[in-house]
Design a protein around this motif. Structure first.
Motif, PDB file in Angstrom:
ATOM      1  N   PRO A 176      25.174  40.147  44.794  1.00  0.00           N
ATOM      2  CA  PRO A 176      25.153  40.676  46.167  1.00  0.00           C
ATOM      3  C   PRO A 176      26.301  40.151  47.037  1.00  0.00           C
ATOM      4  CG  PRO A 176      22.953  40.000  45.519  1.00  0.00           C
ATOM      5  CD  PRO A 176      23.895  39.527  44.446  1.00  0.00           C
ATOM      6  N   LEU A 177      26.963  39.076  46.609  1.00  0.00           N
ATOM      7  CA  LEU A 177      28.077  38.517  47.373  1.00  0.00           C
ATOM      8  C   LEU A 177      29.354  39.336  47.229  1.00  0.00           C
ATOM      9  CD1 LEU A 177      27.575  34.734  46.593  1.00  0.00           C
ATOM     10  CD2 LEU A 177      26.871  36.009  48.609  1.00  0.00           C
ATOM     11  N   GLY A 178      29.387  40.208  46.231  1.00  0.00           N
ATOM     12  CA  GLY A 178      30.609  40.960  45.961  1.00  0.00           C
ATOM     13  C   GLY A 178      31.529  40.162  45.049  1.00  0.00           C
ATOM     14  N   GLY A 179      32.725  40.618  44.934  1.00  0.00           N
ATOM     15  CA  GLY A 179      33.702  39.977  44.066  1.00  0.00           C
ATOM     16  C   GLY A 179      34.879  40.909  43.866  1.00  0.00           C
ATOM     17  N   GLU A 180      35.610  40.666  42.812  1.00  0.00           N
ATOM     18  CA  GLU A 180      36.816  41.435  42.521  1.00  0.00           C
ATOM     19  C   GLU A 180      37.748  41.443  43.726  1.00  0.00           C
ATOM     20  OE1 GLU A 180      36.763  44.856  39.860  1.00  0.00           O
ATOM     21  OE2 GLU A 180      34.569  44.756  39.984  1.00  0.00           O
ATOM     22  N   ILE A 181      37.973  40.260  44.261  1.00  0.00           N
ATOM     23  CA  ILE A 181      38.918  40.085  45.360  1.00  0.00           C
ATOM     24  C   ILE A 181      40.262  39.709  44.742  1.00  0.00           C
ATOM     25  CG2 ILE A 181      39.509  38.744  47.418  1.00  0.00           C
ATOM     26  CD1 ILE A 181      37.080  40.598  47.817  1.00  0.00           C
ATOM     27  N   TYR A 182      41.257  40.503  45.057  1.00  0.00           N
ATOM     28  CA  TYR A 182      42.592  40.316  44.483  1.00  0.00           C
ATOM     29  C   TYR A 182      43.641  40.145  45.574  1.00  0.00           C
ATOM     30  CZ  TYR A 182      40.888  42.196  40.023  1.00  0.00           C
ATOM     31  OH  TYR A 182      40.208  42.407  38.849  1.00  0.00           O
ATOM     32  N   ILE A 183      44.727  39.512  45.199  1.00  0.00           N
ATOM     33  CA  ILE A 183      45.994  39.648  45.893  1.00  0.00           C
ATOM     34  C   ILE A 183      46.722  40.718  45.091  1.00  0.00           C
ATOM     35  CG2 ILE A 183      48.171  38.550  46.530  1.00  0.00           C
ATOM     36  CD1 ILE A 183      46.666  35.837  46.445  1.00  0.00           C
ATOM     37  N   HIS A 184      47.012  41.850  45.729  1.00  0.00           N
ATOM     38  CA  HIS A 184      47.615  42.952  44.966  1.00  0.00           C
ATOM     39  C   HIS A 184      48.622  43.725  45.803  1.00  0.00           C
ATOM     40  CE1 HIS A 184      45.166  45.954  47.069  1.00  0.00           C
ATOM     41  NE2 HIS A 184      44.046  45.328  46.706  1.00  0.00           N
ATOM     42  N   GLU A 185      49.342  44.588  45.128  1.00  0.00           N
ATOM     43  CA  GLU A 185      50.293  45.468  45.798  1.00  0.00           C
ATOM     44  C   GLU A 185      49.534  46.578  46.514  1.00  0.00           C
ATOM     45  OE1 GLU A 185      54.000  46.293  43.346  1.00  0.00           O
ATOM     46  OE2 GLU A 185      52.602  45.602  41.789  1.00  0.00           O
ATOM     47  N   GLY A 186      50.262  47.350  47.312  1.00  0.00           N
ATOM     48  CA  GLY A 186      49.644  48.500  47.941  1.00  0.00           C
ATOM     49  C   GLY A 186      50.023  48.698  49.396  1.00  0.00           C
ATOM     50  N   GLY A 187      50.720  47.752  49.969  1.00  0.00           N
ATOM     51  CA  GLY A 187      51.177  47.925  51.342  1.00  0.00           C
ATOM     52  C   GLY A 187      50.486  47.022  52.325  1.00  0.00           C
ATOM     53  N   SER A 188      51.256  46.568  53.312  1.00  0.00           N
ATOM     54  CA  SER A 188      50.760  45.575  54.259  1.00  0.00           C
ATOM     55  C   SER A 188      50.759  46.051  55.710  1.00  0.00           C
ATOM     56  CB  SER A 188      51.624  44.313  54.154  1.00  0.00           C
ATOM     57  OG  SER A 188      52.936  44.575  54.630  1.00  0.00           O
TER      58      SER A 188
END
Length: 151
Positions: A106-118
């Motif tokens: 329930p806490l979530g996950g799959e948190i990344y530093i990734h490309e895609g625009g800032s």
């Protein structure tokens, strides 16, 4: 070596000791204020994490998976009744072994530093960089000991 992400200023710094190797703009989750508390809240976590997964080509390009939820996130959630004891134990065990935590809780996950625009906050809780900044950051990932995300 460490990565510091300041949510208030939307900045990422790659630091080696007292030397700054990279300073770049980032985008955050669509609900950037406050720490991540649960799956789907659109918030970017706050705390100390490590890189637990590396993707040369993920959904948004090169991606560095973070060890969210960490033991502190899980302990708070357990105290508040948002997760059970088994989930708490699994998260704490993963952190102690320096492994990817369970991402289906329930806490979530799959948190990344990734490309895609800032340019604007648009992610589900990840930290997004411009491709040219990931060009500079990505080669350093094996040397990064800690990722600090501060309010």
């Amino acid at each position: 070596m460490q990565i510091i992400i300041c949510k208030a200023s939307r900045r990422l710094w790659l630091m080696e000791g007292g030397t700054q190797l990279l300073d770049c703009r980032v985008a955050l989750g669509r609900e950037p204020k406050g720490p991540k508390r649960m799956q789907g809240d659109g918030r970017t976590p706050e705390g100390v994490y490590f890189i637990c997964l590396v993707k040369e080509q993920g959904k948004y390009g090169r991606s560095l998976g973070l060890s969210y939820p960490g033991a502190g996130d899980a302990q708070l959630a357990f105290q508040e009744g948002r997760i059970d004891g088994r989930t708490l134990a699994n998260v704490c065990q993963a952190q102690s072994r320096h492994l990817r935590p369970p991402w289906g809780s329930p806490l979530g996950g799959e948190i990344y530093i990734h490309e895609g625009g800032s340019q604007t906050d648009w992610t589900q809780g990840c930290i997004a960089l411009d491709a040219q900044d990931m060009d500079r950051l990505f080669p350093y990932w094996p040397q990064v000991d800690v990722v600090r995300i501060i309010p």
